[in-house]
Each structure stands twice: as structure tokens, then as C-alpha cells.
Write a protein that holds these residues in place. Structure first.
Motif, PDB file in Angstrom:
ATOM      1  N   LYS A  35      60.732  28.760  40.543  1.00 60.65           N
ATOM      2  CA  LYS A  35      61.339  28.327  39.277  1.00 60.65           C
ATOM      3  C   LYS A  35      62.622  27.546  39.539  1.00 60.65           C
ATOM      4  CE  LYS A  35      59.750  32.128  36.363  1.00 60.65           C
ATOM      5  NZ  LYS A  35      60.183  33.305  35.577  1.00 60.65           N
ATOM      6  N   MET A  36      63.409  28.021  40.477  1.00 66.01           N
ATOM      7  CA  MET A  36      64.695  27.376  40.743  1.00 66.01           C
ATOM      8  C   MET A  36      64.520  26.041  41.462  1.00 66.01           C
ATOM      9  SD  MET A  36      66.679  29.218  39.120  1.00 66.01           S
ATOM     10  CE  MET A  36      65.758  30.374  38.125  1.00 66.01           C
ATOM     11  N   LEU A  37      63.461  25.910  42.247  1.00 64.13           N
ATOM     12  CA  LEU A  37      63.170  24.608  42.845  1.00 64.13           C
ATOM     13  C   LEU A  37      62.833  23.607  41.740  1.00 64.13           C
ATOM     14  CD1 LEU A  37      62.870  22.787  45.282  1.00 64.13           C
ATOM     15  CD2 LEU A  37      60.511  23.620  45.535  1.00 64.13           C
ATOM     16  N   SER A  38      62.117  24.060  40.730  1.00 62.17           N
ATOM     17  CA  SER A  38      61.817  23.193  39.584  1.00 62.17           C
ATOM     18  C   SER A  38      63.096  22.759  38.879  1.00 62.17           C
ATOM     19  CB  SER A  38      60.908  23.907  38.582  1.00 62.17           C
ATOM     20  OG  SER A  38      59.656  24.133  39.139  1.00 62.17           O
ATOM     21  N   VAL A  39      64.040  23.675  38.742  1.00 60.26           N
ATOM     22  CA  VAL A  39      65.325  23.344  38.119  1.00 60.26           C
ATOM     23  C   VAL A  39      66.033  22.273  38.944  1.00 60.26           C
ATOM     24  CG1 VAL A  39      67.636  24.220  37.565  1.00 60.26           C
ATOM     25  CG2 VAL A  39      65.614  25.569  36.971  1.00 60.26           C
ATOM     26  N   CYS A  40      66.118  22.491  40.244  1.00 67.44           N
ATOM     27  CA  CYS A  40      66.796  21.524  41.121  1.00 67.44           C
ATOM     28  C   CYS A  40      66.069  20.185  41.113  1.00 67.44           C
ATOM     29  CB  CYS A  40      66.886  22.064  42.542  1.00 67.44           C
ATOM     30  SG  CYS A  40      67.965  23.505  42.691  1.00 67.44           S
ATOM     31  N   ARG A  41      64.767  20.232  41.074  1.00 70.17           N
ATOM     32  CA  ARG A  41      63.955  19.013  41.070  1.00 70.17           C
ATOM     33  C   ARG A  41      64.199  18.180  39.805  1.00 70.17           C
ATOM     34  NH1 ARG A  41      62.166  15.157  40.522  1.00 70.17           N
ATOM     35  NH2 ARG A  41      60.172  14.243  41.015  1.00 70.17           N
ATOM     36  N   GLN A  42      64.568  18.815  38.705  1.00 69.92           N
ATOM     37  CA  GLN A  42      64.869  18.076  37.483  1.00 69.92           C
ATOM     38  C   GLN A  42      66.072  17.164  37.662  1.00 69.92           C
ATOM     39  OE1 GLN A  42      65.418  21.237  34.678  1.00 69.92           O
ATOM     40  NE2 GLN A  42      63.234  21.476  34.303  1.00 69.92           N
ATOM     41  N   TYR A  43      66.972  17.552  38.541  1.00 70.23           N
ATOM     42  CA  TYR A  43      68.197  16.782  38.755  1.00 70.23           C
ATOM     43  C   TYR A  43      68.112  15.876  39.979  1.00 70.23           C
ATOM     44  CZ  TYR A  43      70.190  19.820  35.265  1.00 70.23           C
ATOM     45  OH  TYR A  43      70.428  20.487  34.089  1.00 70.23           O
ATOM     46  N   ILE A  44      67.369  16.302  40.975  1.00 70.87           N
ATOM     47  CA  ILE A  44      67.316  15.590  42.253  1.00 70.87           C
ATOM     48  C   ILE A  44      65.881  15.164  42.508  1.00 70.87           C
ATOM     49  CG2 ILE A  44      67.730  15.796  44.730  1.00 70.87           C
ATOM     50  CD1 ILE A  44      69.824  18.016  43.920  1.00 70.87           C
ATOM     51  N   GLY A 131      73.166   9.250  35.459  1.00 72.32           N
ATOM     52  CA  GLY A 131      74.026   9.776  34.397  1.00 72.32           C
ATOM     53  C   GLY A 131      73.227  10.177  33.170  1.00 72.32           C
ATOM     54  N   TYR A 132      72.301   9.316  32.759  1.00 73.82           N
ATOM     55  CA  TYR A 132      71.432   9.623  31.618  1.00 73.82           C
ATOM     56  C   TYR A 132      70.607  10.871  31.906  1.00 73.82           C
ATOM     57  CZ  TYR A 132      71.983   4.723  29.943  1.00 73.82           C
ATOM     58  OH  TYR A 132      72.452   3.519  29.498  1.00 73.82           O
ATOM     59  N   LYS A 133      70.042  10.905  33.110  1.00 73.91           N
ATOM     60  CA  LYS A 133      69.159  12.002  33.510  1.00 73.91           C
ATOM     61  C   LYS A 133      69.898  13.337  33.499  1.00 73.91           C
ATOM     62  CE  LYS A 133      66.587  13.324  37.644  1.00 73.91           C
ATOM     63  NZ  LYS A 133      66.100  12.819  38.924  1.00 73.91           N
ATOM     64  N   MET A 134      71.111  13.336  34.038  1.00 73.17           N
ATOM     65  CA  MET A 134      71.867  14.585  34.114  1.00 73.17           C
ATOM     66  C   MET A 134      72.193  15.108  32.715  1.00 73.17           C
ATOM     67  SD  MET A 134      75.280  15.537  36.251  1.00 73.17           S
ATOM     68  CE  MET A 134      74.547  14.967  37.761  1.00 73.17           C
ATOM     69  N   VAL A 135      72.687  14.233  31.843  1.00 77.14           N
ATOM     70  CA  VAL A 135      73.027  14.656  30.483  1.00 77.14           C
ATOM     71  C   VAL A 135      71.769  15.079  29.732  1.00 77.14           C
ATOM     72  CG1 VAL A 135      73.967  13.915  28.263  1.00 77.14           C
ATOM     73  CG2 VAL A 135      75.162  13.312  30.381  1.00 77.14           C
ATOM     74  N   PHE A 136      70.681  14.308  29.892  1.00 76.75           N
ATOM     75  CA  PHE A 136      69.419  14.658  29.229  1.00 76.75           C
ATOM     76  C   PHE A 136      68.960  16.053  29.656  1.00 76.75           C
ATOM     77  CE2 PHE A 136      64.806  14.942  29.082  1.00 76.75           C
ATOM     78  CZ  PHE A 136      64.563  14.608  27.754  1.00 76.75           C
ATOM     79  N   ASN A 137      68.956  16.316  30.964  1.00 76.88           N
ATOM     80  CA  ASN A 137      68.530  17.631  31.463  1.00 76.88           C
ATOM     81  C   ASN A 137      69.425  18.750  30.944  1.00 76.88           C
ATOM     82  OD1 ASN A 137      66.259  16.913  32.959  1.00 76.88           O
ATOM     83  ND2 ASN A 137      67.472  16.401  34.753  1.00 76.88           N
ATOM     84  N   LEU A 138      70.734  18.529  31.000  1.00 76.68           N
ATOM     85  CA  LEU A 138      71.659  19.571  30.549  1.00 76.68           C
ATOM     86  C   LEU A 138      71.487  19.860  29.060  1.00 76.68           C
ATOM     87  CD1 LEU A 138      74.858  18.543  32.531  1.00 76.68           C
ATOM     88  CD2 LEU A 138      73.501  20.618  32.862  1.00 76.68           C
TER      89      LEU A 138
END
Length: 186
Positions: A35-44, A131-138
Motif C-alpha cells: 500500500k505504501m509503495l502505491s502511495v510513494c508511486r503516486q508522487y514519484i 507541482g500540479y501532480k503533488m498538489v493534486f495528489n495531496l
């Protein structure tokens, strides 16, 4: 048959892990790593880099496990560490730039059609500027409010709203293109 409540079992494993019990730490890692790899993958975008960040974040989880207060979800606590580690990694890499754009348009967008696979949706999100991706994910995935995002990223609240608006608009355009391609009209 004896029934052990899951919460008590998790609390026991956490207590053992705090005492540096390697089996308990392995159990925690085994339960949450995918699950946490999926979280990290959303950003990286790069899966190997995302995995490296996840492992670094798990080191922080185990180092700070004694600070977990058993208030709220343990998974949520771990997730927050993962997100913060991803943000830190991207900052160090200087991959994220935020245009100080106070102009944004509050628009409503429809849910993404279920005709798209998770991989297609992730591909679209990966194509966003960092920048867009990070804000969108958060905002859209993690559920943070704009004032929280602004504080986390060291930007203005208006910039957070603007980045989200631009990200949504870009995603909507890409979804429209994908739909046309799937329908054979483009």
C-alpha cells in the motif's frame, strides 16, 4: 475458539516493534509495504526511486514508532510519513516548481469514467508537471485542505488552489482525448 480483536493484535505488534523485535517489524512492513509503495508511486514516477523512498520512510516509521500515540489509524500515521518523505525527496531533487499563480477558477469536474484502467489514470497523473501532480495528489487522493497543502509545501494557499485547478483542467483535456481515441473519433 478464541477471538482476538484486531486492534489488540496490532497494538501488541507495534509494542514489540518498538522494542526492536525484528519479526514484529517485518510483520508491519509485510502488511503495509505494498500500500505504501502505491502511495510513494503516486508522487514519484520511477518505481525504483519510489521504492527507495518507501524504504527510507519505513526506516523513519521504525525509528519513530515510539511516538505513535495509538490515536487514529496506524496505517494513516504510516501514510503521512510516506507522503512527507516523498515531498522531502522531491524537494531535494528540486523537481518541483510552483508558479506563484494566485488566479484560479473553481470548477466542478465529473468523476473519471470507469472505462479507464488504474494504469491509464496513473499514466495521466504522471504526465502532470510535478507541482500540479503533488498538489493534486495531496488534495484529491490524500484529502488535505489547501491551507494544509500550502503549509506542507511552503506555498500560498492561492497557489495550491491554482495548481489544483490547472491539474484538473489538464487531466480533463487528456481524458477527453483518451475517450476520443477509444471511440475511434480521433
Amino acid at each position: 475458539m478464541k477471538i482476538i480483536p484486531l486492534h489488540q493484535e496490532e497494538t501488541k505488534i507495534i509494542k514489540l516493534a518498538v522494542e526492536n523485535n525484528r519479526q514484529a517489524q517485518q510483520q508491519i512492513y509485510g502488511k503495509y509495504s505494498s500500500k505504501m509503495l502505491s502511495v510513494c508511486r503516486q508522487y514519484i514516477k520511477d518505481i525504483q526511486l519510489a521504492e527507495d523512498v518507501m524504504i527510507t520512510a519505513f526506516m523513519k516509521v521504525f525509528t519513530n514508532l515510539n511516538k505513535f500515540e495509538h490515536k487514529g489509524s496506524f496505517e494513516g500515521w504510516i501514510r503521512r510519513i510516506m507522503v512527507n518523505e516523498c515531498i522531502s525527496y522531491l524537494r531535494v531533487q528540486k523537481k518541483v516548481k510552483f508558479a506563484e499563480d494566485e488566479f484560479f477558477v473553481e470548477e466542478s469536474f465529473n468523476e473519471i469514467d470507469s472505462q479507464f484502467t488504474v494504469d491509464q489514470i496513473q499514466f495521466l497523473i504522471d504526465a502532470l508537471p510535478d507541482g500540479y501532480k503533488m498538489v493534486f495528489n495531496l488534495y484529491a487522493i490524500e484529502g488535505y485542505k489547501h491551507n494544509e497543502i500550502a503549509k506542507m509545501l511552503g506555498i500560498n494557499e492561492g497557489t495550491s488552489k491554482s495548481q489544483l485547478s490547472h491539474a484538473r483542467k489538464m487531466l480533463q483535456t487528456q481524458i477527453t482525448i483518451l475517450k476520443k481515441q477509444d471511440n475511434g473519433t480521433e
